[in-house]
Motif scaffolding. Structure first.
Motif, PDB file in Angstrom:
ATOM      1  N   SER A 190     -41.147  33.555 148.257  1.00  0.00           N
ATOM      2  CA  SER A 190     -41.259  34.795 148.753  1.00  0.00           C
ATOM      3  C   SER A 190     -40.012  35.580 149.043  1.00  0.00           C
ATOM      4  CB  SER A 190     -42.093  34.734 150.247  1.00  0.00           C
ATOM      5  OG  SER A 190     -41.397  33.874 151.222  1.00  0.00           O
ATOM      6  N   VAL A 191     -38.981  34.619 149.353  1.00  0.00           N
ATOM      7  CA  VAL A 191     -37.580  35.200 149.386  1.00  0.00           C
ATOM      8  C   VAL A 191     -37.030  35.841 148.075  1.00  0.00           C
ATOM      9  CG1 VAL A 191     -35.375  34.408 149.989  1.00  0.00           C
ATOM     10  CG2 VAL A 191     -36.908  33.714 151.469  1.00  0.00           C
ATOM     11  N   SER A 192     -37.477  35.219 147.263  1.00  0.00           N
ATOM     12  CA  SER A 192     -37.061  35.667 145.690  1.00  0.00           C
ATOM     13  C   SER A 192     -37.810  37.066 145.456  1.00  0.00           C
ATOM     14  CB  SER A 192     -37.499  34.594 144.462  1.00  0.00           C
ATOM     15  OG  SER A 192     -36.895  33.419 144.821  1.00  0.00           O
ATOM     16  N   CYS A 193     -39.024  37.089 146.031  1.00  0.00           N
ATOM     17  CA  CYS A 193     -39.683  38.641 145.818  1.00  0.00           C
ATOM     18  C   CYS A 193     -39.123  39.560 146.592  1.00  0.00           C
ATOM     19  CB  CYS A 193     -41.205  38.103 146.310  1.00  0.00           C
ATOM     20  SG  CYS A 193     -42.042  37.251 145.076  1.00  0.00           S
ATOM     21  N   VAL A 194     -38.785  38.960 147.954  1.00  0.00           N
ATOM     22  CA  VAL A 194     -37.961  39.912 148.904  1.00  0.00           C
ATOM     23  C   VAL A 194     -36.661  40.599 148.310  1.00  0.00           C
ATOM     24  CG1 VAL A 194     -36.924  40.128 151.140  1.00  0.00           C
ATOM     25  CG2 VAL A 194     -38.961  39.090 151.024  1.00  0.00           C
ATOM     26  N   LYS A 195     -36.059  39.405 147.638  1.00  0.00           N
ATOM     27  CA  LYS A 195     -34.698  40.083 147.101  1.00  0.00           C
ATOM     28  C   LYS A 195     -34.995  41.004 145.857  1.00  0.00           C
ATOM     29  CE  LYS A 195     -30.364  39.171 145.877  1.00  0.00           C
ATOM     30  NZ  LYS A 195     -29.242  39.573 146.979  1.00  0.00           N
ATOM     31  N   GLY A 196     -35.849  40.568 144.980  1.00  0.00           N
ATOM     32  CA  GLY A 196     -36.179  41.516 144.152  1.00  0.00           C
ATOM     33  C   GLY A 196     -36.585  42.955 144.445  1.00  0.00           C
ATOM     34  N   LEU A 197     -37.412  42.985 145.464  1.00  0.00           N
ATOM     35  CA  LEU A 197     -37.857  44.280 146.102  1.00  0.00           C
ATOM     36  C   LEU A 197     -36.891  45.051 146.687  1.00  0.00           C
ATOM     37  CD1 LEU A 197     -41.378  43.217 147.460  1.00  0.00           C
ATOM     38  CD2 LEU A 197     -41.014  44.826 145.355  1.00  0.00           C
ATOM     39  N   GLY A 198     -36.164  44.432 147.151  1.00  0.00           N
ATOM     40  CA  GLY A 198     -34.702  44.737 148.122  1.00  0.00           C
ATOM     41  C   GLY A 198     -34.029  45.616 147.145  1.00  0.00           C
ATOM     42  N   ILE A 199     -33.573  44.877 145.853  1.00  0.00           N
ATOM     43  CA  ILE A 199     -32.948  45.434 144.689  1.00  0.00           C
ATOM     44  C   ILE A 199     -33.750  46.776 144.249  1.00  0.00           C
ATOM     45  CG2 ILE A 199     -31.742  45.337 142.524  1.00  0.00           C
ATOM     46  CD1 ILE A 199     -31.547  42.213 143.259  1.00  0.00           C
ATOM     47  N   SER A 200     -35.042  46.729 144.224  1.00  0.00           N
ATOM     48  CA  SER A 200     -35.834  47.820 143.497  1.00  0.00           C
ATOM     49  C   SER A 200     -35.691  48.929 144.352  1.00  0.00           C
ATOM     50  CB  SER A 200     -37.289  47.383 143.487  1.00  0.00           C
ATOM     51  OG  SER A 200     -37.415  46.273 142.836  1.00  0.00           O
ATOM     52  N   PHE A 201     -35.687  48.804 145.957  1.00  0.00           N
ATOM     53  CA  PHE A 201     -35.683  49.943 146.883  1.00  0.00           C
ATOM     54  C   PHE A 201     -34.327  50.641 147.032  1.00  0.00           C
ATOM     55  CE2 PHE A 201     -39.476  48.127 148.880  1.00  0.00           C
ATOM     56  CZ  PHE A 201     -40.362  49.330 148.795  1.00  0.00           C
ATOM     57  N   LYS A 202     -33.385  49.750 146.702  1.00  0.00           N
ATOM     58  CA  LYS A 202     -31.886  50.144 146.548  1.00  0.00           C
ATOM     59  C   LYS A 202     -31.716  51.145 145.246  1.00  0.00           C
ATOM     60  CE  LYS A 202     -27.059  48.254 146.435  1.00  0.00           C
ATOM     61  NZ  LYS A 202     -26.432  46.965 146.491  1.00  0.00           N
ATOM     62  N   GLU A 203     -32.380  50.673 144.125  1.00  0.00           N
ATOM     63  CA  GLU A 203     -32.437  51.727 142.783  1.00  0.00           C
ATOM     64  C   GLU A 203     -33.148  52.972 143.212  1.00  0.00           C
ATOM     65  OE1 GLU A 203     -31.960  49.794 138.847  1.00  0.00           O
ATOM     66  OE2 GLU A 203     -33.514  48.584 139.887  1.00  0.00           O
ATOM     67  N   LEU A 204     -34.446  52.801 143.970  1.00  0.00           N
ATOM     68  CA  LEU A 204     -35.153  53.902 144.374  1.00  0.00           C
ATOM     69  C   LEU A 204     -34.209  54.902 144.936  1.00  0.00           C
ATOM     70  CD1 LEU A 204     -38.016  55.224 143.956  1.00  0.00           C
ATOM     71  CD2 LEU A 204     -38.719  53.949 146.231  1.00  0.00           C
ATOM     72  N   VAL A 205     -33.761  54.708 145.867  1.00  0.00           N
ATOM     73  CA  VAL A 205     -32.756  55.420 147.019  1.00  0.00           C
ATOM     74  C   VAL A 205     -31.931  56.199 146.070  1.00  0.00           C
ATOM     75  CG1 VAL A 205     -31.299  55.731 148.938  1.00  0.00           C
ATOM     76  CG2 VAL A 205     -33.223  54.190 148.986  1.00  0.00           C
ATOM     77  N   ALA A 206     -31.242  55.453 144.778  1.00  0.00           N
ATOM     78  CA  ALA A 206     -30.319  56.066 143.925  1.00  0.00           C
ATOM     79  C   ALA A 206     -30.991  57.050 142.944  1.00  0.00           C
ATOM     80  CB  ALA A 206     -29.566  54.845 143.134  1.00  0.00           C
ATOM     81  N   GLY A 207     -32.339  56.941 142.842  1.00  0.00           N
ATOM     82  CA  GLY A 207     -32.875  57.811 142.138  1.00  0.00           C
ATOM     83  C   GLY A 207     -33.404  57.494 140.731  1.00  0.00           C
ATOM     84  N   THR A 208     -33.439  56.066 140.772  1.00  0.00           N
ATOM     85  CA  THR A 208     -34.228  55.359 139.413  1.00  0.00           C
ATOM     86  C   THR A 208     -35.749  55.113 139.855  1.00  0.00           C
ATOM     87  OG1 THR A 208     -32.056  54.047 139.172  1.00  0.00           O
ATOM     88  CG2 THR A 208     -34.129  53.357 138.182  1.00  0.00           C
ATOM     89  N   ALA A 209     -36.330  55.365 138.816  1.00  0.00           N
ATOM     90  CA  ALA A 209     -37.770  55.243 138.718  1.00  0.00           C
ATOM     91  C   ALA A 209     -38.347  54.098 138.583  1.00  0.00           C
ATOM     92  CB  ALA A 209     -38.440  56.424 137.729  1.00  0.00           C
ATOM     93  N   VAL A 210     -38.187  53.037 139.462  1.00  0.00           N
ATOM     94  CA  VAL A 210     -38.608  51.708 139.372  1.00  0.00           C
ATOM     95  C   VAL A 210     -40.052  51.678 139.861  1.00  0.00           C
ATOM     96  CG1 VAL A 210     -36.384  50.900 140.456  1.00  0.00           C
ATOM     97  CG2 VAL A 210     -38.233  51.263 142.130  1.00  0.00           C
ATOM     98  N   LEU A 211     -40.865  52.619 140.390  1.00  0.00           N
ATOM     99  CA  LEU A 211     -42.038  52.310 140.753  1.00  0.00           C
ATOM    100  C   LEU A 211     -42.978  52.300 139.456  1.00  0.00           C
ATOM    101  CD1 LEU A 211     -42.628  54.941 143.721  1.00  0.00           C
ATOM    102  CD2 LEU A 211     -42.264  52.595 143.928  1.00  0.00           C
ATOM    103  N   LYS A 212     -42.365  52.565 138.172  1.00  0.00           N
ATOM    104  CA  LYS A 212     -42.967  52.615 136.902  1.00  0.00           C
ATOM    105  C   LYS A 212     -42.885  51.261 136.224  1.00  0.00           C
ATOM    106  CE  LYS A 212     -42.309  57.786 136.018  1.00  0.00           C
ATOM    107  NZ  LYS A 212     -41.713  58.809 135.046  1.00  0.00           N
ATOM    108  N   GLU A 213     -42.080  50.522 136.806  1.00  0.00           N
ATOM    109  CA  GLU A 213     -41.845  49.029 136.163  1.00  0.00           C
ATOM    110  C   GLU A 213     -42.871  48.182 136.644  1.00  0.00           C
ATOM    111  OE1 GLU A 213     -39.413  48.427 134.401  1.00  0.00           O
ATOM    112  OE2 GLU A 213     -38.690  50.137 134.161  1.00  0.00           O
TER     113      GLU A 213
END
Length: 362
Positions: A190-213
């Motif tokens: 679960s912590v590994s998933c949290v780590k990956g999602l945290g990076i995803s939200f960080k990218e999302l704020v920067a403007g990357t379309a991670v929701l399509k991944e």
């Protein structure tokens, strides 16, 4: 390197802030429940829901939400090996605040445990591993394809299934380790998933379309499943066994599992020198000892009456360098022995001081 160091300090600040908010949330909730009890309202343990009208309880709930959000964000900036052990600080904050706002006493063991948590956390921060750079969801995907992590994740799933379906029905009600092991090994994923999602939200704020991944949604689904299993079996453990036993054991096994998973997935330990490894392990073990003292011995009184008899008699008399060491006559020794009191210079029979000499000063 400057960017990594900046991210490290951001993650560290978020982790510490998370512990403060989570620790304070327990105090606010407890304070709200006590206020309701003093008014004669039906208590939560009796099935009442009057706490929903208490603003202190809501303040505690909001504080808990802010703390969990900060903890979630911390994984996007700092290594999991650092963020997870620092969760012990919430226990420390809760213990300290309870003495001031709930009039709960913190015995000597608890005070020593708080100091050990602080020292251990400091050592871990100083020697925390700088994990290999994972700046995007694509980098995270490459990490997840590593054969070592695939073997680890497969082993975790198999062990969890065996514990859930074979071991838990027979021994879960008797052995505290069964449910805690299930929560701990699942928690590493679960912590590994949290780590990956945290990076995803960080990218999302920067403007990357991670929701399509597809990986983003896979991580989200896995996180929901893992957290659901953790909550279910942790509640079972808390319902059956004493909290003072469950909390320290769960912290040790959960943190150890997360550190092992992080080391395999991100391989940050490979770039650490010997001093860093020894410092990180020593800091973690120090925190473990602090948590153990805080919880396992919190109900054990440590007062003047619990001191050995010869210490009490000595401290109540003259200073140590002025204590008289006079021998008693045999008949006086037998009388004292029958009364259960000290028989020689204020020391009980068989004490190390009495055995050293027979007459006069020791």
């Amino acid at each position: 390197m400057d960017v990594n160091r900046k991210d490290f300090y951001i993650g560290l600040s978020l982790a510490i802030g998370s512990s403060v908010f989570i620790g304070a949330s327990f105090i606010l909730k407890k304070k709200g429940l006590l206020r309701l009890a003093s008014k004669g309202s039906m208590r939560a343990g009796q099935g009442g829901y009057s706490y929903l009208k208490e603003w202190l309880w809501w303040a505690g709930l909001i504080s808990m939400g802010v703390g969990e959000a900060a903890n979630f964000a911390a994984y996007a900036f700092a290594p999991a090996t650092l963020v997870t052990p620092l969760g012990a600080m919430s226990v420390l904050v809760s213990a300290v605040l309870s003495t001031h706002f709930l009039n709960e006493k913190l015995n000597v063991h608890g005070k020593v445990g708080c100091l050990l948590c602080i020292f251990g956390s400091t050592v871990m921060v100083v020697h925390a591993p700088q994990e290999e750079e994972v700046a995007s969801l694509g980098s995270m995907a490459e990490k997840l394809k590593d054969p070592g992590f695939i073997v680890f994740a497969t082993s975790v799933v198999l062990i969890s299934l065996v514990l859930i379906f074979a071991v838990a029905p027979k021994y879960g009600q008797k052995n505290v380790l069964v449910y805690i092991l299930i929560c701990s090994v699942i928690g590493s994923l679960s912590v590994s998933c949290v780590k990956g999602l945290g990076i995803s939200f960080k990218e999302l704020v920067a403007g990357t379309a991670v929701l399509k991944e597809p990986l983003f949604w896979c991580l989200l689904v896995c996180l929901v499943i893992c957290v659901s299993v953790q909550i279910s079996y942790l509640n079972k453990a808390l319902d059956i066994f004493n909290t003072s036993i469950v909390t320290p054991i769960y912290y040790v096994f959960f943190t150890t599992s997360v550190m092992a998973c992080s080391a395999i997935l991100f391989k940050e330990w490979l770039r650490m020198n010997t001093d860093g490894v020894v410092g990180t392990v020593s800091g973690f073990l120090t925190i473990v000892m602090g948590i153990l003292l805080l919880h396992a011995f919190k109900d054990i009184p440590f007062t003047w009456e619990t001191l050995p008899l010869y210490l009490r008699n000595g401290l109540q008399g003259a200073p140590w360098h002025q204590l008289p060491y006079a021998a008693l006559l045999p008949e006086h020794q037998s009388e004292k022995a029958e009364e259960g009191g000290p028989t020689m210079g204020g020391y009980p029979p068989g004490s190390p001081v009495r055995r050293k000499g027979s007459l006069g000063a020791v």
